[in-house]
Scaffold this motif. Structure first.
Motif, PDB file in Angstrom:
ATOM      1  N   GLU A 513       0.799  -0.843  -0.383  1.00  0.00           N
ATOM      2  CA  GLU A 513      -0.029   0.019  -0.160  1.00  0.00           C
ATOM      3  C   GLU A 513       1.222   1.102  -0.089  1.00  0.00           C
ATOM      4  N   LYS A 514       2.535   1.168   0.472  1.00  0.00           N
ATOM      5  CA  LYS A 514       2.938   2.206   0.701  1.00  0.00           C
ATOM      6  C   LYS A 514       3.891   2.982  -0.588  1.00  0.00           C
ATOM      7  N   PHE A 515       3.231   2.008  -1.684  1.00  0.00           N
ATOM      8  CA  PHE A 515       3.639   2.250  -2.503  1.00  0.00           C
ATOM      9  C   PHE A 515       2.923   1.760  -4.118  1.00  0.00           C
ATOM     10  N   THR A 516       1.737   2.010  -3.598  1.00  0.00           N
ATOM     11  CA  THR A 516       0.455   1.818  -4.701  1.00  0.00           C
ATOM     12  C   THR A 516       1.074   2.770  -5.715  1.00  0.00           C
ATOM     13  N   LYS A 517       1.349   4.010  -5.146  1.00  0.00           N
ATOM     14  CA  LYS A 517       1.019   5.502  -6.253  1.00  0.00           C
ATOM     15  C   LYS A 517       2.621   5.041  -7.089  1.00  0.00           C
ATOM     16  N   GLN A 518       3.559   4.140  -6.994  1.00  0.00           N
ATOM     17  CA  GLN A 518       4.572   4.294  -7.414  1.00  0.00           C
ATOM     18  C   GLN A 518       4.717   2.670  -7.652  1.00  0.00           C
TER      19      GLN A 518
END
Length: 532
Positions: A513-518
């Motif tokens: 989830e921490k890297f959802t955008k990347q």
């Protein structure tokens, strides 16, 4: 007892007694009296004339008040003793009603009932009273039979209760032993295996550094001993799972020819050091692709070939694999190939220390070792062949060893049942799973790696191995710290999956989830454990 009491009350008797035959049948023992107490061991010979007289008839017989069986009441102050009659009491179906530990008897046996009228009275026995006594004697016989049945049933019940108590105790002891074994295996699986892997890994890293010849020899000895202990742990865990039935075969399709070559590749470095040439002979009709438990089959072959190398100082070793056609060696083992399966026979022949023929049966028992000097100097846990035999049995096969004696080498032979793969010769190559090729000399220099492990030793070991590969390593000791530290710079995250009370998959999801955008910057998550 009740019958005697009622009889004494009805006939107004001074005394009424019952004499029972002893176990030997040579004496009568006083068993019951109405009023007077007498020693339990009070006996008279059964061959007394008065007893023979009574036993000789079914009628009630008047006997002398002074006869041995009638001297049961005190005579002091008595002017005249009352009349006494005696009657035999048949012991009904003695063979069916064993009294204590009496032997089986073919002849009928009797008890003796003695009835005494009050002393110093003018009473005499009347005919109707004697008839009543004769009838009661038969009733007493029935009562005795019932008493015996009741006594035996109570004894059986008490014995059953004792057995149930013993069984319950044995069950609880067995459960305690199982819990103790499971606790020990759990400790061995985690608490012992983790530091053992740390010793092996650190010794391997130490071996890569600059060492004096003496230091290198010590490190190599540590590494060799650690690997031996790690193998023993695996063997003990395998054996415990085999014995409790929890180990199941993992069936799959694999390349049998490749498996034999892999075994030789693993063994050859050791054989080369000992200057032992190893040859592999695969029969032309041996199927290439088969169905079975590849890992366990490889373990069996590795163990047997490893023993051949271990116990050979010179000469050569040959490994032969063929399809078994028939086997008449073991009457309980039949080779019956079908269209869907066949029996693989593997022969491993060496020119090593050999075995005394009388020692061969002991080789397949746990921790058994032959007493030859060659064996003792070679070490080993004594578990390998015992485990191999159980694996062979799981594969519906048979294993045995042949040797002409010490110094004459030996041949280990086993048969196992394997399935015939549906993969045809034409599609063999196309059917091989496509695994991405990994370059043999991959460079990990500069690769940023995050290691999360609560065990400080394990963290140090993992970091040491990764640094040796050229990685830049960051270590953390908790899930929260891992979530806080992980960034897009980290390409790989090693996560210990054995933290107590923590759901590591939830942590993995939170990293995702921490890297959802990347998504392209999301690190590769690798589960890490030191106890398997």
């Amino acid at each position: 007892k009740t019958t005697l009491v009622e009889l004494g009350r009805t006939l107004a008797l001074e005394e009424c007694a019952l004499w029972m035959p002893t176990r030997t049948g040579l004496e009568l023992q006083l068993s019951y009296t109405l009023r007077h107490q007498h020693p339990v061991e009070y006996t008279v010979p059964i061959q007394l004339p008065v007893i023979n007289q009574v036993f000789g008839t079914s009628r009630a017989v008047k006997i002398s008040p002074n006869s041995p069986v009638a001297r049961l009441r005190p005579v002091s102050g008595k002017y005249m003793l009352g009349e006494v009659v005696a009657v035999r009491v048949p012991l009904l179906h003695l063979s069916n009603f064993q009294i204590n530990d009496w032997p089986e008897l073919s002849t009928k046996r009797y008890a003796l009932m003695v009835l005494m009228l009050p002393s110093d009275s003018a009473r005499q026995w009347h005919v109707h009273e004697l008839e009543l006594v004769e009838v009661v004697a038969d009733q007493v016989a029935v009562a005795l039979s019932h008493a015996v049945i009741l006594e035996e049933s109570m004894r059986a019940r008490n014995l059953l209760m004792e057995q149930n108590v013993a069984l319950d105790l044995a069950r609880r002891e067995a459960e305690t032993a199982i819990r103790a074994r499971n606790d020990f295996l759990a400790v061995m699986n985690h608490e012992m295996r983790t530091p053992m892997h740390a010793i092996i890994a650190l010794s391997s890293l130490l071996q890569e550094t600059e060492l004096t010849p003496e230091q290198r020899l010590m490190v190599e000895t540590i590494l060799k001993s650690s690997n031996l202990l790690a193998t023993l742990m695996n063997d003990v865990l395998d054996l415990s799972r085999l014995e409790d039935g929890s180990l199941q075969l993992e069936l799959g399709t694999f390349n049998l020819h490749t498996l034999f070559r892999e075994v030789l590749n693993l063994i050859k470095p050791i054989a080369v050091v000992k200057k032992l040439p190893i040859t592999l002979n695969l029969a032309p009709d041996l199927p290439e692709f088969v169905v079975g438990d590849e890992k366990r089959l490889m373990q069996i072959i590795l163990n047997i070939v490893g023993n051949a190398v271990k116990f050979s100082k010179q000469g050569s070793i040959s490994v032969t694999a063929l399809v078994t056609k028939s086997d008449t060696r073991d009457a309980d083992f039949f080779v019956v190939p079908t269209g869907s399966h066949f029996y693989l026979r593997v022969k491993v022949k060496d020119s090593g220390a050999g075995i005394n023929p009388q020692d061969i049966p002991k080789l397949f028992t746990k921790f058994a070792q032959t007493q030859s000097l060659a064996t003792r100097s070679s070490g080993g846990s004594g578990l390998g062949l015992a485990i191999s035999k159980r694996f062979v049995n799981l594969m519906e096969g048979n294993i045995w060893i042949e040797s002409d004696g010490l110094g004459k080498g030996c041949t280990a032979i086993f048969d196992v049942k394997l399935g015939i793969s549906e993969r045809s010769n034409e599609s063999k190559q196309s059917g091989i799973p496509k695994v991405p090729a990994i370059p043999r000399h991959s460079s990990f220099t500069g690769l940023k790696v995050l290691v999360m492990d609560e065990n400080g030793v394990s963290r140090m070991v993992t970091k040491g191995l990764l640094v040796h590969l050229g990685c830049e390593v960051t270590t953390v000791s908790s899930n929260e710290e891992c979530l806080r530290v992980v960034s897009h710079e980290h390409k790989v995250v090693f996560m210990d999956v054995c933290l107590p009370g923590v759901e590591n998959y939830q942590i993995a999801l939170r990293i995702h989830e921490k890297f959802t955008k990347q998504r392209h910057q999301r690190p590769l998550l690798v589960a890490l454990t030191g106890n398997t």
